[in-house]
Design a protein around this motif. Structure first.
Motif, PDB file in Angstrom:
ATOM      1  N   SER A   8      -5.662   0.542   7.802  1.00 41.29           N
ATOM      2  CA  SER A   8      -4.944  -0.108   6.696  1.00 41.29           C
ATOM      3  C   SER A   8      -4.119   0.917   5.922  1.00 41.29           C
ATOM      4  O   SER A   8      -2.975   0.648   5.546  1.00 41.29           O
ATOM      5  CB  SER A   8      -5.932  -0.797   5.755  1.00 41.29           C
ATOM      6  OG  SER A   8      -6.624  -1.822   6.421  1.00 41.29           O
ATOM      7  N   ALA A   9      -4.690   2.087   5.700  1.00 47.40           N
ATOM      8  CA  ALA A   9      -3.961   3.163   5.016  1.00 47.40           C
ATOM      9  C   ALA A   9      -2.756   3.601   5.833  1.00 47.40           C
ATOM     10  O   ALA A   9      -1.676   3.852   5.289  1.00 47.40           O
ATOM     11  CB  ALA A   9      -4.890   4.348   4.757  1.00 47.40           C
ATOM     12  N   ALA A  10      -2.921   3.682   7.149  1.00 51.51           N
ATOM     13  CA  ALA A  10      -1.812   4.086   8.025  1.00 51.51           C
ATOM     14  C   ALA A  10      -0.676   3.064   7.977  1.00 51.51           C
ATOM     15  O   ALA A  10       0.503   3.437   7.914  1.00 51.51           O
ATOM     16  CB  ALA A  10      -2.313   4.265   9.454  1.00 51.51           C
ATOM     17  N   ILE A  11      -1.028   1.791   7.991  1.00 54.47           N
ATOM     18  CA  ILE A  11       0.000   0.748   7.920  1.00 54.47           C
ATOM     19  C   ILE A  11       0.706   0.801   6.569  1.00 54.47           C
ATOM     20  O   ILE A  11       1.940   0.725   6.496  1.00 54.47           O
ATOM     21  CB  ILE A  11      -0.618  -0.641   8.188  1.00 54.47           C
ATOM     22  CG1 ILE A  11      -1.067  -0.732   9.654  1.00 54.47           C
ATOM     23  CG2 ILE A  11       0.362  -1.767   7.849  1.00 54.47           C
ATOM     24  CD1 ILE A  11      -1.971  -1.918   9.952  1.00 54.47           C
ATOM     25  N   ALA A  12      -0.063   0.952   5.495  1.00 59.03           N
ATOM     26  CA  ALA A  12       0.534   1.049   4.166  1.00 59.03           C
ATOM     27  C   ALA A  12       1.439   2.277   4.062  1.00 59.03           C
ATOM     28  O   ALA A  12       2.544   2.199   3.501  1.00 59.03           O
ATOM     29  CB  ALA A  12      -0.557   1.088   3.096  1.00 59.03           C
ATOM     30  N   ALA A  13       1.011   3.406   4.621  1.00 59.20           N
ATOM     31  CA  ALA A  13       1.823   4.625   4.591  1.00 59.20           C
ATOM     32  C   ALA A  13       3.115   4.437   5.369  1.00 59.20           C
ATOM     33  O   ALA A  13       4.180   4.924   4.957  1.00 59.20           O
ATOM     34  CB  ALA A  13       1.027   5.806   5.147  1.00 59.20           C
ATOM     35  N   ALA A  14       3.049   3.722   6.486  1.00 59.62           N
ATOM     36  CA  ALA A  14       4.265   3.439   7.262  1.00 59.62           C
ATOM     37  C   ALA A  14       5.227   2.580   6.448  1.00 59.62           C
ATOM     38  O   ALA A  14       6.438   2.820   6.444  1.00 59.62           O
ATOM     39  CB  ALA A  14       3.896   2.740   8.575  1.00 59.62           C
ATOM     40  N   LEU A  15       4.688   1.593   5.749  1.00 57.25           N
ATOM     41  CA  LEU A  15       5.528   0.753   4.895  1.00 57.25           C
ATOM     42  C   LEU A  15       6.167   1.575   3.772  1.00 57.25           C
ATOM     43  O   LEU A  15       7.332   1.360   3.429  1.00 57.25           O
ATOM     44  CB  LEU A  15       4.705  -0.390   4.294  1.00 57.25           C
ATOM     45  CG  LEU A  15       4.382  -1.533   5.234  1.00 57.25           C
ATOM     46  CD1 LEU A  15       3.362  -2.477   4.599  1.00 57.25           C
ATOM     47  CD2 LEU A  15       5.651  -2.296   5.602  1.00 57.25           C
ATOM     48  N   VAL A  16       5.413   2.513   3.220  1.00 58.47           N
ATOM     49  CA  VAL A  16       5.956   3.376   2.168  1.00 58.47           C
ATOM     50  C   VAL A  16       7.182   4.125   2.678  1.00 58.47           C
ATOM     51  O   VAL A  16       8.222   4.167   2.018  1.00 58.47           O
ATOM     52  CB  VAL A  16       4.893   4.387   1.654  1.00 58.47           C
ATOM     53  CG1 VAL A  16       5.537   5.452   0.775  1.00 58.47           C
ATOM     54  CG2 VAL A  16       3.797   3.660   0.901  1.00 58.47           C
ATOM     55  N   ILE A  17       7.072   4.701   3.859  1.00 56.56           N
ATOM     56  CA  ILE A  17       8.184   5.477   4.419  1.00 56.56           C
ATOM     57  C   ILE A  17       9.416   4.600   4.629  1.00 56.56           C
ATOM     58  O   ILE A  17      10.523   4.935   4.192  1.00 56.56           O
ATOM     59  CB  ILE A  17       7.770   6.146   5.753  1.00 56.56           C
ATOM     60  CG1 ILE A  17       6.669   7.181   5.525  1.00 56.56           C
ATOM     61  CG2 ILE A  17       8.967   6.771   6.459  1.00 56.56           C
ATOM     62  CD1 ILE A  17       7.064   8.365   4.675  1.00 56.56           C
ATOM     63  N   VAL A  18       9.230   3.473   5.286  1.00 58.94           N
ATOM     64  CA  VAL A  18      10.367   2.599   5.614  1.00 58.94           C
ATOM     65  C   VAL A  18      10.992   2.013   4.351  1.00 58.94           C
ATOM     66  O   VAL A  18      12.222   2.023   4.188  1.00 58.94           O
ATOM     67  CB  VAL A  18       9.925   1.486   6.594  1.00 58.94           C
ATOM     68  CG1 VAL A  18      11.022   0.475   6.805  1.00 58.94           C
ATOM     69  CG2 VAL A  18       9.505   2.104   7.923  1.00 58.94           C
ATOM     70  N   LEU A  19      10.164   1.516   3.442  1.00 61.57           N
ATOM     71  CA  LEU A  19      10.693   0.926   2.208  1.00 61.57           C
ATOM     72  C   LEU A  19      11.347   1.977   1.320  1.00 61.57           C
ATOM     73  O   LEU A  19      12.395   1.721   0.707  1.00 61.57           O
ATOM     74  CB  LEU A  19       9.581   0.197   1.447  1.00 61.57           C
ATOM     75  CG  LEU A  19       9.005  -1.032   2.146  1.00 61.57           C
ATOM     76  CD1 LEU A  19       7.765  -1.536   1.409  1.00 61.57           C
ATOM     77  CD2 LEU A  19      10.050  -2.125   2.279  1.00 61.57           C
ATOM     78  N   THR A  20      10.758   3.161   1.263  1.00 58.50           N
ATOM     79  CA  THR A  20      11.353   4.242   0.469  1.00 58.50           C
ATOM     80  C   THR A  20      12.694   4.659   1.040  1.00 58.50           C
ATOM     81  O   THR A  20      13.670   4.797   0.300  1.00 58.50           O
ATOM     82  CB  THR A  20      10.395   5.449   0.395  1.00 58.50           C
ATOM     83  OG1 THR A  20       9.187   5.043  -0.246  1.00 58.50           O
ATOM     84  CG2 THR A  20      11.018   6.596  -0.371  1.00 58.50           C
ATOM     85  N   LYS A  21      12.755   4.855   2.351  1.00 56.84           N
ATOM     86  CA  LYS A  21      14.024   5.249   2.983  1.00 56.84           C
ATOM     87  C   LYS A  21      15.100   4.211   2.684  1.00 56.84           C
ATOM     88  O   LYS A  21      16.228   4.557   2.317  1.00 56.84           O
ATOM     89  CB  LYS A  21      13.833   5.414   4.495  1.00 56.84           C
ATOM     90  CG  LYS A  21      15.100   5.760   5.265  1.00 56.84           C
ATOM     91  CD  LYS A  21      15.654   7.116   4.890  1.00 56.84           C
ATOM     92  CE  LYS A  21      16.864   7.463   5.753  1.00 56.84           C
ATOM     93  NZ  LYS A  21      17.443   8.750   5.400  1.00 56.84           N
ATOM     94  N   ALA A  22      14.753   2.939   2.802  1.00 55.89           N
ATOM     95  CA  ALA A  22      15.723   1.873   2.518  1.00 55.89           C
ATOM     96  C   ALA A  22      16.121   1.872   1.042  1.00 55.89           C
ATOM     97  O   ALA A  22      17.283   1.602   0.714  1.00 55.89           O
ATOM     98  CB  ALA A  22      15.135   0.516   2.908  1.00 55.89           C
ATOM     99  N   GLY A  23      15.191   2.206   0.161  1.00 52.35           N
ATOM    100  CA  GLY A  23      15.472   2.187  -1.268  1.00 52.35           C
ATOM    101  C   GLY A  23      16.155   3.420  -1.806  1.00 52.35           C
ATOM    102  O   GLY A  23      16.596   3.439  -2.956  1.00 52.35           O
ATOM    103  N   LEU A  24      16.276   4.466  -1.004  1.00 58.11           N
ATOM    104  CA  LEU A  24      16.869   5.722  -1.466  1.00 58.11           C
ATOM    105  C   LEU A  24      18.385   5.793  -1.299  1.00 58.11           C
ATOM    106  O   LEU A  24      18.976   6.811  -1.615  1.00 58.11           O
ATOM    107  CB  LEU A  24      16.229   6.912  -0.730  1.00 58.11           C
ATOM    108  CG  LEU A  24      14.836   7.308  -1.192  1.00 58.11           C
ATOM    109  CD1 LEU A  24      14.253   8.365  -0.258  1.00 58.11           C
ATOM    110  CD2 LEU A  24      14.858   7.817  -2.621  1.00 58.11           C
TER     111      LEU A  24
END
Length: 142
Positions: A8-24
């Protein structure tokens, strides 16, 4: 049960990366991290309050406070560095290099926490390093 939480942490961390990249795209990396930090703070303390663990604060000894504060500083620096890297490179490349933290964590765990080293651990770490080297040597096109 720990495997479920870790995945679950790995999936959440993956979402953080993708969403952050899109939001930057139009936001400074430090500002973006500061915005996310507000939510981290509110949600984390909300969970502590909801679980009824607020009283546990008085039970924390000085050494533990120092370790947790140091970990908080390291977390903040890690995130700031990660956000900056995401502004400059493709998410898939940045996250591959960033996840070398797993290898560093293995080394530090063996040294400081006296965790057992096994051939499986060494092999897994070597494969992670090899993967990071392959990514570093490749030519990302954005």
């Amino acid at each position: 049960m720990w495997i479920l939480w870790a995945l679950s942490a790995a999936i959440a961390a993956a979402l953080v990366i993708v969403l952050t990249k899109a939001g930057l795209k139009n936001v400074d990396s430090s500002v973006a991290f500061a915005i996310q930090s507000v939510f981290i703070l509110v949600i984390s303390w909300g969970v502590v309050f909801f679980q009824g663990n607020l009283g546990d604060l008085k039970e924390i000894d000085n050494k533990t406070w120092m370790l947790l504060i140091a970990a908080g500083v390291a977390t903040t620096l890690s995130s700031l560095f990660s956000f900056k890297a995401l502004t400059m490179g493709p998410a898939s490349y940045v996250v591959t290099m960033e996840r070398l933290s797993l290898v560093f964590a293995i080394i530090l765990s063996v040294i400081f926490l006296k965790e057992k080293i096994t051939w499986q651990l060494v092999t897994g770490a070597a494969i992670m390093v090899a993967g990071a080297v392959l990514v570093a040597l490749s030519d990302p096109k954005e």
